[in-house]
Design an enzyme around this catalytic site. Structure first.
Site, PDB file in Angstrom:
ATOM      1  N   CYS A  35       0.829  -1.234  -0.012  1.00  0.00           N
ATOM      2  CA  CYS A  35       0.120  -0.100   0.097  1.00  0.00           C
ATOM      3  C   CYS A  35       0.957   1.275  -0.158  1.00  0.00           C
ATOM      4  O   CYS A  35       0.566   2.260  -0.882  1.00  0.00           O
ATOM      5  CB  CYS A  35      -1.049  -0.061   1.212  1.00  0.00           C
ATOM      6  SG  CYS A  35      -0.117  -0.119   2.815  1.00  0.00           S
ATOM      7  N   GLY A  39      -4.940  -5.341   9.222  1.00  0.00           N
ATOM      8  CA  GLY A  39      -5.397  -6.423   9.884  1.00  0.00           C
ATOM      9  C   GLY A  39      -4.159  -7.536   9.820  1.00  0.00           C
ATOM     10  O   GLY A  39      -3.002  -7.189   9.856  1.00  0.00           O
TER      11      GLY A  39
END
Length: 295
Positions: free
Chosen positions: A130, A163
Site C-alpha cells: 500500500c 489487519g
C-alpha cells in the site's frame, strides 16, 4: 447483448478480499467473480459475506482454483509467505495472478506507471505494498525530471486499518517497498518505513516522501507531480496531494494522503483501498487483453 466477462477468484477472505468483492461485483464491467477461497468456510466474515452475495466459497485455498476452466484471473490477498507457495501452482495452472502481498514473485506493478502490455505478459504481477502504491508514483514523477540519488518513504496508517495479513508481512513491506522505490520509482537508493498510528478516531493514510535530488527544477517537478496525481486518481479517487513538492536546499519533500472509497472498508483505510483499487485496475486491463486475444 451482455458484455462478455472474464472469470476471477479471490484467495484470502480478509478485509482486502472482502473489499475486492464489493468493487468487482458492483462496478467492474469485465470481471465475473466466481469464487472466494480460504482455509475455512464457516466462522469467516469474508466467507459468510460472499455466500450471502451468492458467490461460491471454498476452504481449499489455492487448490480450489487450479482446475477451474472458468477462472482465468486470481487475486491473492493472503500473505507474502502464502503467495510464495501459491505462485508456482497458479503459473502451472495457467492462471493470471495478481499479488496483493509483498511477496514480490512477479514484476512490480503500479498502474499509473507500469501497466504496459509486455509487463502484464509475465502473468504474475506484484502490487508491491500500500505504501508503494501511494508513494512510488511521486518518486517516479520527480525522477523523470531529475536524477533522484536517494528516496525515503514513510507510510503512516491507522492501526485499525492494519489487519493480520498486513501485520504478518511488515518486514516484507519495508524490503519490497524500498526495492520498488528503486526499480519502479527510479531512485538510485531507497528506504521504506511504515508506522501504525493508534489515534482515535482513526486517521486516514498519510505518506511522506523525502528525496535527495540532483537538480531542483521547480516548475517541471510541480507539473510532473500534478500529472502523476491525476493519473493515480483515475483508479484511486481518494488520492490527494497534501503538501506539494517543497525543497529546502537539501531535500525535496512531498506528502500525499489516501482516503478510501468506502465500498466495504471505512474511508480511513486508504492503505487497503489503494491496493484493491490498483488490483482491479490491473485485472480489468488483463481481462480486456484476454477478451481481445492479446494475452
Amino acid at each position: 447483448m451482455a458484455l462478455e466477462k472474464i472469470g476471477a477468484a479471490i484467495i484470502g477472505p480478509g478485509n482486502i478480499g472482502i473489499d475486492l468483492v464489493y468493487k468487482i461485483i458492483n462496478r467492474s464491467p469485465v470481471l465475473d467473480l466466481k469464487l472466494m477461497s480460504g482455509v475455512k468456510t464457516s466462522g469467516s466474515k469474508g466467507m459468510d459475506m460472499a455466500s450471502r452475495l451468492g458467490i461460491e466459497t471454498s476452504s481449499e485455498s489455492v487448490n480450489a482454483v487450479l482446475d477451474r476452466d472458468d477462472i482465468s484471473i486470481v487475486f491473492d490477498a493472503t500473505t507474502a509467505a502464502g503467495h510464495a507457495m501459491h505462485a508456482p501452482l497458479l503459473a502451472k495452472a495457467g492462471k493470471f495472478a495478481i499479488d496483493l502481498t509483498p511477496a514480490a514473485v512477479g514484476p512490480y506493478c503500479v498502474p499509473a506507471i507500469s501497466l504496459a502490455d509486455d509487463h502484464l505478459k509475465a502473468r504474475n504481477v506484484n502490487l508491491i505494498t500500500c505504501g508503494g502504491q501511494a508513494t512510488i508514483p511521486m518518486v517516479k514523477a520527480v525522477s523523470r525530471i531529475t536524477p533522484v540519488r536517494y528516496g525515503e518513504i514513510v507510510a503512516t496508517i491507522a492501526s485499525d486499518g492494519a489487519g493480520p495479513g498486513t501485520r504478518q508481512s511488515i518486514d516484507e513491506f519495508t524490503r519490497t517497498t524500498a526495492k520498488g522505490v528503486v526499480e519502479v520509482g527510479g531512485a538510485e537508493k531507497g528506504k521504506a518505513i511504515i508506522l501504525l498510528n493508534p489515534a482515535t478516531p482513526p486517521m486516514i493514510m498519510n505518506n511522506t516522501i523525502y528525496l535527495d535530488i540532483e537538480n531542483y527544477k521547480e516548475r517541471e517537478i510541480l507539473d510532473s507531480v500534478d500529472d502523476m496525481v491525476r493519473a493515480v486518481q483515475e483508479y484511486v479517487p481518494g488520492y490527494r496531494l497534501k503538501i506539494p513538492p517543497n525543497y529546502d536546499g537539501e531535500r525535496l519533500v512531498i506528502m500525499v494522503e489516501v482516503e478510501g472509497s468506502g465500498d466495504y472498508l471505512p474511508t480511513y483505510a486508504g492503505n487497503l483501498d489503494i491496493e484493491t483499487c490498483a488490483a482491479v485496475a490491473v485485472a480489468e486491463k488483463v481481462a480486456g487483453m484476454m477478451l481481445s486475444g492479446t494475452l
